[in-house]
Design an enzyme around this catalytic site. Sequence first.
Site, mmCIF file in Angstrom:
data_model
loop_
_atom_site.group_PDB
_atom_site.id
_atom_site.type_symbol
_atom_site.label_atom_id
_atom_site.label_comp_id
_atom_site.label_asym_id
_atom_site.label_seq_id
_atom_site.Cartn_x
_atom_site.Cartn_y
_atom_site.Cartn_z
ATOM 1 C CG ASP A 22 56.098 32.739 47.034
ATOM 2 O OD1 ASP A 22 55.173 33.561 46.912
ATOM 3 O OD2 ASP A 22 56.942 32.516 46.152
ATOM 4 C CE LYS A 79 55.180 38.450 43.199
ATOM 5 N NZ LYS A 79 55.427 37.070 42.813
ATOM 6 C CD GLN A 109 56.838 35.569 39.905
ATOM 7 O OE1 GLN A 109 57.056 36.159 40.968
ATOM 8 N NE2 GLN A 109 55.608 35.321 39.483
HETATM 9 N N1 GUN Z 1 53.721 32.751 40.056
HETATM 10 C C1 GUN Z 1 52.412 33.041 40.085
HETATM 11 N N2 GUN Z 1 52.021 33.363 41.336
HETATM 12 C C2 GUN Z 1 53.114 33.256 42.111
HETATM 13 C C3 GUN Z 1 53.351 33.466 43.499
HETATM 14 O O1 GUN Z 1 52.453 33.792 44.283
HETATM 15 N N3 GUN Z 1 54.619 33.262 43.917
HETATM 16 C C4 GUN Z 1 55.609 32.860 43.084
HETATM 17 N N4 GUN Z 1 56.806 32.662 43.606
HETATM 18 N N5 GUN Z 1 55.432 32.660 41.796
HETATM 19 C C5 GUN Z 1 54.182 32.858 41.322
#
Ligand code: GUN
Length: 367
Positions: A201, A134, A178
């Site tokens: 998100d 990211k 996350q």
């Molecule tokens: N963990 C797995 N996929 C995601 C996601 O799309 N966003 C976040 N914040 N954590 C994750």
Amino acid sequence: MAFFDNFSKKVQDVAFVAAEKAQQVAAVAGEKANAVADKAKIEYEMAAERRSMDKNYRALGEWYVSTLEGDAPEAVADIVAAIKDSQENLAAYEAAKAEAAAEAAALKAKGIEPCLAVILVGENPASQVYVRGKVKDCGECGIKSLELRMPETTTQEELLAKIAELAADKTVNGILVQLPLPKQIDEHAVIDAIPPEKDVDGFSPVNVGRMQTGQPCFLPCTPAGCIRMIESTGTKIDGKNAVVIGRSNIVGKPAALLLLAKNATVTVCHSHTANLKEICANADILVAAVGRAGFVTGDMVKPGAVVIDVGINRGADGKLHGDVNFEEASAVAGYITPVPGGVGPMTRAMLMKNTTQAAAMQNGVAI
Ligand code: GUN
């Protein structure tokens, strides 16, 4: 004379007292007026913010509609011929990422630097890889990123305090925590603490509710990426049988909702589903999000179907495997996304786009 002196003194005294009283009254009135004016000013500013927010939610709505509710080109009436080359996946992802980069550039031209804060609590190896991806994509799109690492032992209060700090920081447009989080932290409390306008998100109850009711919102990145992948094939979702395997809050449920919003006939399968094989084999669009390597076998795929593999499972061989047995399914499917390199990069591209939209919305500009 003394009388007059006294009289005039009395008059002076009375006048003085009256003047003092008048001053006091004026001061109180002035204070009251100032308080009223201040309150009106705050209310006006709040209303202006709300108006600007509405305007930008509308702008976001147009993007939502054009991205996710627009039909694929009419000329491509049905599921297109096989596109099994992963270059096609790459092209769809590159296009989405290029859009985000163009949006970031447009913001910068207006003096706005979009910024995403990513919080990683603990040392989960998969999460570390995702966060690195990211941050890298932010750099490539011209989006500023703040990578905030907190120890495994972080308390919920400490994490909530960090989120509050980022929520109040006007230079931060998006906040992503996350998942998963260490067990001492309540995931729902954390998601609730992220202001909806910074929830890139798309996990907060406000955004989830707006998505469910078809209102402009931040869409969750993985399901939005799945829709974009499907449409990148020229497939018209309207009227198709779509099957989603998995019912997680992050992928399964929202993917089903977005497919439904596009007029697919949607079936959600899970661990209690009877006749799973038959249901899947009837799917024009199959989204696999179970978290079990190779769960979808070739006999579960309808010939010509679009198969979107959301699974990322680390095998005993140390390699990444999808939820779909790629070798078997790709012999039957019309289109299948690879793992790695399919949904993952597209998910990140959607995150970039949500971040640029958040920055635009918070600054009252359309991009
Ligand atoms: N963990 C797995 N996929 C995601 C996601 O799309 N966003 C976040 N914040 N954590 C994750």
